[in-house]
Structure formats: C-alpha cells, structure tokens
Design an enzyme around this catalytic site. Structure first.
Site, PDB file in Angstrom:
ATOM      1  N   LEU A 199       7.605   1.191  -5.649  1.00 60.68           N
ATOM      2  CA  LEU A 199       8.843   1.701  -5.059  1.00 60.68           C
ATOM      3  C   LEU A 199       8.820   1.581  -3.535  1.00 60.68           C
ATOM      4  CD1 LEU A 199       9.359   4.864  -7.317  1.00 60.68           C
ATOM      5  CD2 LEU A 199      10.573   2.676  -7.428  1.00 60.68           C
ATOM      6  N   TYR A 254       8.563  16.889 -11.753  1.00 64.34           N
ATOM      7  CA  TYR A 254       7.645  17.968 -12.166  1.00 64.34           C
ATOM      8  C   TYR A 254       7.078  18.726 -10.961  1.00 64.34           C
ATOM      9  CZ  TYR A 254       3.894  14.367 -11.902  1.00 64.34           C
ATOM     10  OH  TYR A 254       3.035  13.380 -11.511  1.00 64.34           O
TER      11      TYR A 254
HETATM   12  C1  HXC Z   1      -9.908  11.296 -14.823  1.00 65.54           C
HETATM   13  C2  HXC Z   1     -10.524  10.081 -12.957  1.00 65.54           C
HETATM   14  C3  HXC Z   1      -9.653   9.010 -13.353  1.00 65.54           C
HETATM   15  C4  HXC Z   1      -8.917   9.171 -14.588  1.00 65.54           C
HETATM   16  C5  HXC Z   1     -10.625   8.453 -11.499  1.00 65.54           C
HETATM   17  N1  HXC Z   1     -11.086   9.674 -11.796  1.00 65.54           N
HETATM   18  N2  HXC Z   1      -9.741   8.023 -12.419  1.00 65.54           N
HETATM   19  N3  HXC Z   1     -10.638  11.201 -13.675  1.00 65.54           N
HETATM   20  N4  HXC Z   1      -9.072  10.321 -15.272  1.00 65.54           N
HETATM   21  N5  HXC Z   1      -8.087   8.211 -15.020  1.00 65.54           N
HETATM   22  C6  HXC Z   1     -12.060  10.472 -11.050  1.00 65.54           C
HETATM   23  C7  HXC Z   1     -13.350   9.706 -10.775  1.00 65.54           C
HETATM   24  O1  HXC Z   1     -14.224   9.758 -11.877  1.00 65.54           O
HETATM   25  C8  HXC Z   1     -13.886  10.452  -9.539  1.00 65.54           C
HETATM   26  O2  HXC Z   1     -14.466  11.663  -9.872  1.00 65.54           O
HETATM   27  C9  HXC Z   1     -12.627  10.823  -8.777  1.00 65.54           C
HETATM   28  O3  HXC Z   1     -11.542  10.778  -9.736  1.00 65.54           O
HETATM   29  C10 HXC Z   1     -12.307   9.852  -7.649  1.00 65.54           C
HETATM   30  O4  HXC Z   1     -12.294   8.545  -8.189  1.00 65.54           O
HETATM   31  P1  HXC Z   1     -12.474   7.240  -7.283  1.00 65.54           P
HETATM   32  O5  HXC Z   1     -12.260   6.049  -8.134  1.00 65.54           O
HETATM   33  O6  HXC Z   1     -13.755   7.340  -6.521  1.00 65.54           O
HETATM   34  O7  HXC Z   1     -11.297   7.454  -6.217  1.00 65.54           O
HETATM   35  P2  HXC Z   1     -10.525   6.473  -5.268  1.00 65.54           P
HETATM   36  O8  HXC Z   1     -11.238   5.141  -5.167  1.00 65.54           O
HETATM   37  O9  HXC Z   1     -10.268   7.223  -4.045  1.00 65.54           O
HETATM   38  O10 HXC Z   1      -9.160   6.157  -6.077  1.00 65.54           O
HETATM   39  C11 HXC Z   1      -8.168   7.104  -6.238  1.00 65.54           C
HETATM   40  C12 HXC Z   1      -7.540   7.065  -7.628  1.00 65.54           C
HETATM   41  C13 HXC Z   1      -6.900   5.709  -7.978  1.00 65.54           C
HETATM   42  C14 HXC Z   1      -6.512   8.187  -7.652  1.00 65.54           C
HETATM   43  C15 HXC Z   1      -8.611   7.367  -8.652  1.00 65.54           C
HETATM   44  O11 HXC Z   1      -6.251   5.782  -9.243  1.00 65.54           O
HETATM   45  C16 HXC Z   1      -5.875   5.238  -6.983  1.00 65.54           C
HETATM   46  O12 HXC Z   1      -6.250   4.655  -5.986  1.00 65.54           O
HETATM   47  N6  HXC Z   1      -4.553   5.457  -7.187  1.00 65.54           N
HETATM   48  C17 HXC Z   1      -3.516   5.066  -6.231  1.00 65.54           C
HETATM   49  C18 HXC Z   1      -2.274   4.552  -6.858  1.00 65.54           C
HETATM   50  C19 HXC Z   1      -1.624   5.461  -7.900  1.00 65.54           C
HETATM   51  O13 HXC Z   1      -2.309   6.339  -8.470  1.00 65.54           O
HETATM   52  N7  HXC Z   1      -0.365   5.223  -8.164  1.00 65.54           N
HETATM   53  C20 HXC Z   1       0.396   6.003  -9.123  1.00 65.54           C
HETATM   54  C21 HXC Z   1       1.360   6.855  -8.402  1.00 65.54           C
HETATM   55  S1  HXC Z   1       2.520   7.253  -9.642  1.00 65.54           S
HETATM   56  P3  HXC Z   1     -16.098  11.837 -10.101  1.00 65.54           P
HETATM   57  O14 HXC Z   1     -16.299  13.308 -10.250  1.00 65.54           O
HETATM   58  O15 HXC Z   1     -16.439  11.059 -11.335  1.00 65.54           O
HETATM   59  O16 HXC Z   1     -16.758  11.280  -8.859  1.00 65.54           O
HETATM   60  C22 HXC Z   1       3.044   8.799  -9.576  1.00 65.54           C
HETATM   61  C23 HXC Z   1       4.142   8.996 -10.612  1.00 65.54           C
HETATM   62  C24 HXC Z   1       4.527  10.367 -10.892  1.00 65.54           C
HETATM   63  O17 HXC Z   1       2.613   9.599  -8.825  1.00 65.54           O
HETATM   64  C25 HXC Z   1       5.550  10.554 -12.013  1.00 65.54           C
HETATM   65  C26 HXC Z   1       5.765   9.453 -12.990  1.00 65.54           C
HETATM   66  C27 HXC Z   1       6.862   9.686 -13.999  1.00 65.54           C
HETATM   67  P1  NAP Z   2       2.254   2.691  -6.633  1.00 64.57           P
HETATM   68  O1  NAP Z   2       2.808   1.305  -6.532  1.00 64.57           O
HETATM   69  O2  NAP Z   2       0.914   2.881  -7.228  1.00 64.57           O
HETATM   70  O3  NAP Z   2       2.296   3.332  -5.185  1.00 64.57           O
HETATM   71  C1  NAP Z   2       1.320   4.147  -4.650  1.00 64.57           C
HETATM   72  C2  NAP Z   2       0.993   3.602  -3.257  1.00 64.57           C
HETATM   73  O4  NAP Z   2       0.180   4.565  -2.577  1.00 64.57           O
HETATM   74  C3  NAP Z   2       0.218   2.293  -3.289  1.00 64.57           C
HETATM   75  O5  NAP Z   2       0.864   1.347  -2.464  1.00 64.57           O
HETATM   76  C4  NAP Z   2      -1.160   2.650  -2.717  1.00 64.57           C
HETATM   77  O6  NAP Z   2      -1.654   1.573  -1.920  1.00 64.57           O
HETATM   78  C5  NAP Z   2      -0.815   3.867  -1.867  1.00 64.57           C
HETATM   79  N1  NAP Z   2      -1.967   4.753  -1.703  1.00 64.57           N
HETATM   80  C6  NAP Z   2      -2.696   5.360  -2.689  1.00 64.57           C
HETATM   81  N2  NAP Z   2      -3.702   6.056  -2.163  1.00 64.57           N
HETATM   82  C7  NAP Z   2      -3.611   5.906  -0.816  1.00 64.57           C
HETATM   83  C8  NAP Z   2      -4.376   6.390   0.283  1.00 64.57           C
HETATM   84  N3  NAP Z   2      -5.441   7.165   0.090  1.00 64.57           N
HETATM   85  N4  NAP Z   2      -3.990   6.037   1.537  1.00 64.57           N
HETATM   86  C9  NAP Z   2      -2.919   5.260   1.735  1.00 64.57           C
HETATM   87  N5  NAP Z   2      -2.159   4.767   0.754  1.00 64.57           N
HETATM   88  C10 NAP Z   2      -2.506   5.082  -0.517  1.00 64.57           C
HETATM   89  O7  NAP Z   2       3.253   3.627  -7.478  1.00 64.57           O
HETATM   90  P2  NAP Z   2       4.828   3.918  -7.375  1.00 64.57           P
HETATM   91  O8  NAP Z   2       5.282   4.185  -8.741  1.00 64.57           O
HETATM   92  O9  NAP Z   2       5.523   2.886  -6.540  1.00 64.57           O
HETATM   93  O10 NAP Z   2       4.841   5.302  -6.593  1.00 64.57           O
HETATM   94  C11 NAP Z   2       5.500   5.471  -5.337  1.00 64.57           C
HETATM   95  C12 NAP Z   2       5.902   6.913  -5.155  1.00 64.57           C
HETATM   96  O11 NAP Z   2       6.878   7.279  -6.132  1.00 64.57           O
HETATM   97  C13 NAP Z   2       4.763   7.910  -5.324  1.00 64.57           C
HETATM   98  O12 NAP Z   2       4.926   8.972  -4.395  1.00 64.57           O
HETATM   99  C14 NAP Z   2       4.948   8.440  -6.727  1.00 64.57           C
HETATM  100  O13 NAP Z   2       4.400   9.698  -6.913  1.00 64.57           O
HETATM  101  C15 NAP Z   2       6.471   8.465  -6.776  1.00 64.57           C
HETATM  102  N6  NAP Z   2       7.005   8.497  -8.144  1.00 64.57           N
HETATM  103  C16 NAP Z   2       6.998   7.390  -8.909  1.00 64.57           C
HETATM  104  C17 NAP Z   2       7.562   7.440 -10.168  1.00 64.57           C
HETATM  105  C18 NAP Z   2       7.632   6.235 -11.040  1.00 64.57           C
HETATM  106  O14 NAP Z   2       8.112   6.354 -12.174  1.00 64.57           O
HETATM  107  N7  NAP Z   2       7.205   5.074 -10.594  1.00 64.57           N
HETATM  108  C19 NAP Z   2       8.115   8.639 -10.632  1.00 64.57           C
HETATM  109  C20 NAP Z   2       8.088   9.762  -9.828  1.00 64.57           C
HETATM  110  C21 NAP Z   2       7.546   9.675  -8.554  1.00 64.57           C
HETATM  111  P3  NAP Z   2      -3.236   1.227  -1.769  1.00 64.57           P
HETATM  112  O15 NAP Z   2      -3.814   1.201  -3.128  1.00 64.57           O
HETATM  113  O16 NAP Z   2      -3.240  -0.095  -1.045  1.00 64.57           O
HETATM  114  O17 NAP Z   2      -3.792   2.316  -0.891  1.00 64.57           O
END
Ligand code: HXC
Ligand code: NAP
Length: 290
Positions: free
Chosen positions: A27, A155
């Site tokens: 997004l 949520y």
């Molecule tokens: C449980 C998990 C896990 C999982 C990681 N961990 N993935 N626990 N279930 N699926 C645990 C690991 O074991 C570790 O704990 C701790 O979390 C940190 O993990 P790392 O991999 O070291 O962290 P990091 O490299 O900083 O990565 C962060 C991350 C990763 C959150 C785990 O998924 C990420 O980078 N996400 C960014 C993008 C993202 O999530 N986008 C979605 C946004 S959507 P331990 O104790 O083992 O060390 C959104 C939508 C909302 O918000 C609503 C939708 C309808």
């Molecule tokens: P996404 O593509 O995974 O976006 C998450 C972004 O956050 C990635 O570009 C990631 O980039 C960045 N990010 C994660 N950890 C970070 C960190 N530590 N520092 C800096 N950047 C970081 O997912 P998305 O669906 O587009 O989500 C965008 C926003 O919409 C989020 O706030 C999410 O909660 C919200 N949202 C999404 C949905 C949906 O249905 N898609 C619904 C409700 C709300 P890097 O990995 O490069 O850091």
C-alpha cells in the site's frame, strides 16, 4: 468514473514533499505512485535499500517525478533522525509524513515469545512514535505546518484475537493520532489516520494468510460489499487526507473496509443468512396473530 481511477484534480499535491515509511512495497508503494502523479515529491524509506531503489526507479520511469529512497529501520531513533534530516536537506522541506511501515504475524498469543511480541510493538508503535516525534519537533521549531497520516487497522478499535501485538500497537497509534490532533493543531499540524480493511498485498497476505489459511479464511467473504479493496481507492483517500482539500479534517480515523468490521459488530448481523421463506413465514405469523 470508477473506484479504480484517480480521484483528485491534477496538481492537487503540487510541490508537496511527502515521506512514506514502507513506501517500497504494498500500500505504501501504491500511495507513493499516486502522490507522484498529483505533483508531489516523495521520500520512501524502509529497511531494504534494494527494494526501495527498485521501486524508486520504476516510479520515476512511470511518472517522471522525483523519488528519494532512504534506508532506515524505524525502530532505531538515531537512524530515523538521520533519515529525516537527509530527506529535508535533499528537498529543502518535508510537508507530510505517512506512517505506513508495519509488521505483523498471525499466532496464538500464548505461543509468542516476548521478543516476538516486542518486535511488533517496536516497529508499529515505537517506530511510528520515533518518526512522529522527530517530524513534529522539527516542524514546531521551524514554525512549519505539517500533516501526519497514520495507517492503522479496523482492529485498532475492536481488538482481534491472533494478532494481539499488532492490535495493541495500532490502538496506540490511533490514540497518538487523536491526541496530537489536538495538541499540535495550534502549530498548524494535522493528524489523521486510515483504517483499511483487507487490501491484497504480498506483505499482509503472506504473513496473515499463509498456506491453507488463504482457502479457509477468504477475506472477501467477510466484507458486506463482497470484495477486497483496490489499492487506488485507498490511495485516493490518502491523497485527499494529505492535500489542502482536507484542511478542516483533523483527528479522524477513516475506515475503508466495505463494512467489514461492522458486520462482525452488529448483534443481529448474522441474520443475513436467513432466506426469503423464513421472513415470509415470520410476516405471516405476525399478521395472523395481529
Ligand atoms: C511467531 C514469529 C513469527 C511468526 C517471527 N517471529 N515470525 N513468532 N510467528 N510468524 C518471532 C521470531 O521467532 C523472533 O522471536 C521475533 O519474532 C523476531 O523475529 P525476527 O525474524 O528476528 O525479526 P525481524 O527480522 O526484525 O523481522 C520482523 C518480522 C517480519 C515482523 C518478524 O515479519 C517483518 O519484517 N515484517 C515486516 C512486513 C510485514 O509484517 N508486513 C505486514 C503488515 S500487514 P525469538 O524469540 O524466536 O527470537 C498488517 C495488516 C493488518 O499489518 C491487517 C490485515 C487485514
Ligand atoms: P507491506 O507491503 O508488508 O508493508 C510493510 C512495510 O513496512 C514494508 O515496506 C516494510 O519494508 C516496512 N517495514 C517493516 N518493518 C520496518 C522497519 N523496522 N523499519 C522500516 N520499515 C519497515 O504490507 P502492506 O499490506 O502494504 O501494509 C501497509 C500498511 O497498511 C501497514 O501499516 C499495515 O498494517 C496496514 N494495513 C494493511 C492491510 C492490508 O490488508 N494490506 C490492512 C490493514 C492495515 P522493509 O521490509 O523494507 O523494511
């Protein structure tokens, strides 16, 4: 006219400098792309520089506009401070901050390690606080106006099982949005948020609907309008909320979810499954006994 089309007039964001965290993917990328077509200059920031650079190159090619990619982990205050200063020095100002970066995973809460829980809080709540504090202090000290747009979730107000760290963190961001809307308005700083329902992105779908979950839990079926969101409709709302057209909107959390969260909330909403024959027989009984 369709919801998949851009809505605002050309040049609605002319010469505005907008910083979008997580602007390289999902997004964040879609909002960035639309803001550019409306005349804005963009800074996109996240952890993965190669993703940011690829997005920046593609969007420059598509729009001919300026995009500055900057690497930054929003958990680290020093990195955020450096990134913000670099962005301001490059463009001379920052007008808008979109706090979009987030992290999430789906899990029973009792299976989460404390590090896992804190990781989500650190990115979503503290990361947003880091950038908000840096941008807000900068704008106030320079007597500049500014706009915050925070991306939360529905949520954030209802809570949700299985995504508890995310729900807690987004609720904090929601409270911050409303609080600062009042506190910083006298400085010319507006704060609003968008609460999206399901919008397909690789980041959200891969983490929240991994494997079989995608078949078992079809997000479109939970939405009264019967579909998931289109990125352009969210980009339209975001562009409006950061533009001068929304100058009197402050402290609002605008939901864009096709009615999804209300469907879960209304006590009698489940009656939707009853058919015409049932309602006909109810009516017959009522009239018969009346
Ligand atoms: C449980 C998990 C896990 C999982 C990681 N961990 N993935 N626990 N279930 N699926 C645990 C690991 O074991 C570790 O704990 C701790 O979390 C940190 O993990 P790392 O991999 O070291 O962290 P990091 O490299 O900083 O990565 C962060 C991350 C990763 C959150 C785990 O998924 C990420 O980078 N996400 C960014 C993008 C993202 O999530 N986008 C979605 C946004 S959507 P331990 O104790 O083992 O060390 C959104 C939508 C909302 O918000 C609503 C939708 C309808
Ligand atoms: P996404 O593509 O995974 O976006 C998450 C972004 O956050 C990635 O570009 C990631 O980039 C960045 N990010 C994660 N950890 C970070 C960190 N530590 N520092 C800096 N950047 C970081 O997912 P998305 O669906 O587009 O989500 C965008 C926003 O919409 C989020 O706030 C999410 O909660 C919200 N949202 C999404 C949905 C949906 O249905 N898609 C619904 C409700 C709300 P890097 O990995 O490069 O850091």
């Amino acid at each position: 006219m369709k919801y998949t089309e851009g809505m605002l007039v050309q040049d609605a964001l002319k010469d505005q400098v907008v910083l979008v965290t997580g602007g390289g993917t999902g997004l964040g990328r879609s909002m960035t792309s639309y803001f550019l077509t409306l005349g804005a200059k963009l800074v996109i920031s996240s952890r993965k520089m190669e993703v940011l650079e690829k997005t920046a190159a593609e969007l420059r090619e598509q729009t001919g506009a300026e995009v500055l990619p900057l690497e930054c982990d929003i958990r680290d205050y020093e990195q955020v401070d450096r990134m913000f200063r670099q962005a301001r020095e490059y463009f001379g100002k920052i007008d808008v901050v979109v706090n979009n970066a987030a992290a999430n995973f789906i899990s029973p809460t009792d299976r989460l390690s404390v590090r896992a829980f804190h990781t989500i809080l650190d990115i979503v709540l503290k990361g947003t606080a880091n950038l908000t504090l840096i941008a807000g202090k900068d704008w106030i000290s320079r007597k500049n106006a500014g706009v915050f747009l925070n991306i939360v979730t529905t949520y954030a107000f209802t809570g949700s099982a299985y995504v508890v760290p995310s729900a807690a963190a987004k609720a904090g961001v929601l409270a911050m949005t409303r609080s600062l809307a009042v506190e910083w308005a006298p400085h010319g700083i507006r704060s609003n948020a968008i609460a999206p329902g399901p919008f397909p992105t690789a980041g959200a779908w891969d983490r929240l609907l991994p494997g079989e979950l995608a078949d078992k839990f079809n997000p479109a079926k939970r939405v009264p309008l019967g579909r998931v969101g289109d990125h352009q409709e969210l980009a339209n709302l975001a562009a409006y909320l950061i533009s001068p057209y929304s100058a009197y909107i402050n402290g609002e959390i605008i939901t864009i979810d096709g009615g999804e969260w209300l469907q879960g909330a209304g006590q009698f909403n489940g009656l939707k499954s009853l058919n015409k024959e049932f309602w006909d027989s109810m009516e017959k009984q009522r009239k018969g006994s009346g």
